[in-house]
Scaffold this active site. Structure first.
Site, mmCIF file in Angstrom:
data_model
loop_
_atom_site.group_PDB
_atom_site.id
_atom_site.type_symbol
_atom_site.label_atom_id
_atom_site.label_comp_id
_atom_site.label_asym_id
_atom_site.label_seq_id
_atom_site.Cartn_x
_atom_site.Cartn_y
_atom_site.Cartn_z
ATOM 1 N N GLN A 77 4.342 -3.820 13.254
ATOM 2 C CA GLN A 77 4.044 -5.244 13.306
ATOM 3 C C GLN A 77 4.461 -5.973 12.037
ATOM 4 O OE1 GLN A 77 -0.312 -5.287 13.687
ATOM 5 N NE2 GLN A 77 -0.234 -3.346 12.590
ATOM 6 N N ASP A 120 -12.592 -2.056 16.504
ATOM 7 C CA ASP A 120 -12.111 -3.338 15.996
ATOM 8 C C ASP A 120 -10.739 -3.563 16.625
ATOM 9 O OD1 ASP A 120 -11.673 -5.600 14.594
ATOM 10 O OD2 ASP A 120 -11.692 -4.686 12.614
#
Length: 340
Positions: A92, A216
């Site tokens: 990313q 998360d």
């Protein structure tokens, strides 16, 4: 972390057009913000064509603008003091900048993950709600959480003997240790074991193993959508011990009730109790994010069964036993939409 599983709130953003990017070419080495393009990359990676979103394209006239398809028609903007790092990890786009009002900011694929000013409200609640609802948690698994903030909070529980984290992107761990030491200090605890791998695969290999699982996760768009589907929750269920608790990022009641309700209904077929709690955090969309709290062989987690010691409570900035209970009290519109 992203790409298939875990950590941060991955989104397909409304990407700035090529013409706009050309007008603001701040991803060069001569950027007025001191950018270090290609940091932590090999020379081949650094010179290869850019892939996907470029976080620098979201800085316009000195302001970073977060725009996402899961919150159409609105944006979060922060004034940039200095860009500290920008590169692409294996998975990313990674951007770290110093803001004028919120300290250092970590952005992944154009989406704000952490600001030093308000990160504690999220980290404390996603960790302490399940942990203080458990009588004696010994073994805890974190899926994602590469910045280390959740680890920092779990480490405040002396009963915990083992903390395992599965983070798929080593690059986020590295950048957090370099620029966000107040969060990455979580890695310093001797009880922490780090696995840089796919969390789903890890859970398949470790069943009936954990008292608490904290996920998360990314937002439910593209590949990350599997995190908001029943099979992923089934994997967590199998990895939980009897009497265990799962707490996952649960999206925003102001924006995503159409996602929250069907998911909670679906996983209620397997988990003993499924509840929705929330926290306030200014730099997340609409200033609020929720938690889906699910149990295996035990009742609701809406009331803590333990309380922080006086010493720990002085160290906490958001969580209190009273706020633990209050987090499960929903506005009328959200309660009707989710549970009716």
């Amino acid at each position: 972390m992203l790409l298939r599983l875990f950590r941060y709130r991955l989104l397909l953003l409304l990407v700035t057009s090529n013409s706009l990017a050309t007008s603001f070419p701040w991803s060069s080495m001569n950027s007025p913000f001191g950018i270090r393009s290609g940091n932590n990359m090999s020379s081949d990676q650094a010179t290869s064509p850019p892939q996907g979103l470029n976080g620098m394209d979201l800085i316009i006239d000195g302001w970073f603008h977060e725009r996402g398809e899961l919150w159409p028609g609105q944006a979060m903007s922060l004034k940039v003091k200095k860009v500290l790092d920008h590169h692409r990890s294996l998975f990313q786009d990674v951007l770290v900048f110093e803001s004028e009002s919120h300290g250092k900011v970590l952005v992944l694929d154009g989406v704000i993950q952490v600001t030093e000013r308000d990160e504690f409200s999220y980290q404390e609640m996603i960790a302490h709600i399940p942990l203080y609802a458990h009588e004696n948690p010994k073994k805890v698994l974190v899926i994602g959480g590469g910045d280390g903030g959740v680890l920092r909070e779990i480490a405040k529980h002396p009963s915990v003997e083992e903390i395992v984290i599965c983070e798929i992107d080593q690059g986020v761990i590295d950048v957090s240790k370099k620029y966000l030491p107040s969060l990455a200090c979580g890695y310093d605890d001797k009880r922490v074991t780090v696995h840089v791998m796919d969390g789903a695969k890890f859970m398949e290999e470790h069943q009936d193993a954990f008292d608490v699982i904290v996920t998360d996760s990314s937002d439910p768009v593209g590949p990350a959508s599997i995190l908001f589907e029943t099979p992923f929750y089934n994997a967590m269920y199998k990895s939980l011990r009897e009497g265990g608790i799962v707490c996952t990022q649960g999206e925003c009641m102001w924006l995503h009730l159409d996602l929250i309700k069907p998911l909670m209904h679906s996983i209620s077929q397997k988990f003993t109790d499924v509840s929705y709690a929330y926290t306030t955090i200014p730099t997340y969309p609409s200033g609020q994010i929720g938690f889906i709290v699910a149990t295996k062989g035990r009742g609701s987690c809406s009331k803590p069964v333990r309380k922080p010691s006086e010493e720990v409570q002085k160290d906490l900035q958001y969580y209190t036993p009273e706020l633990h209970e209050a987090a499960f009290v929903l506005p009328a519109f959200a309660k009707r939409a989710i549970f009716d």
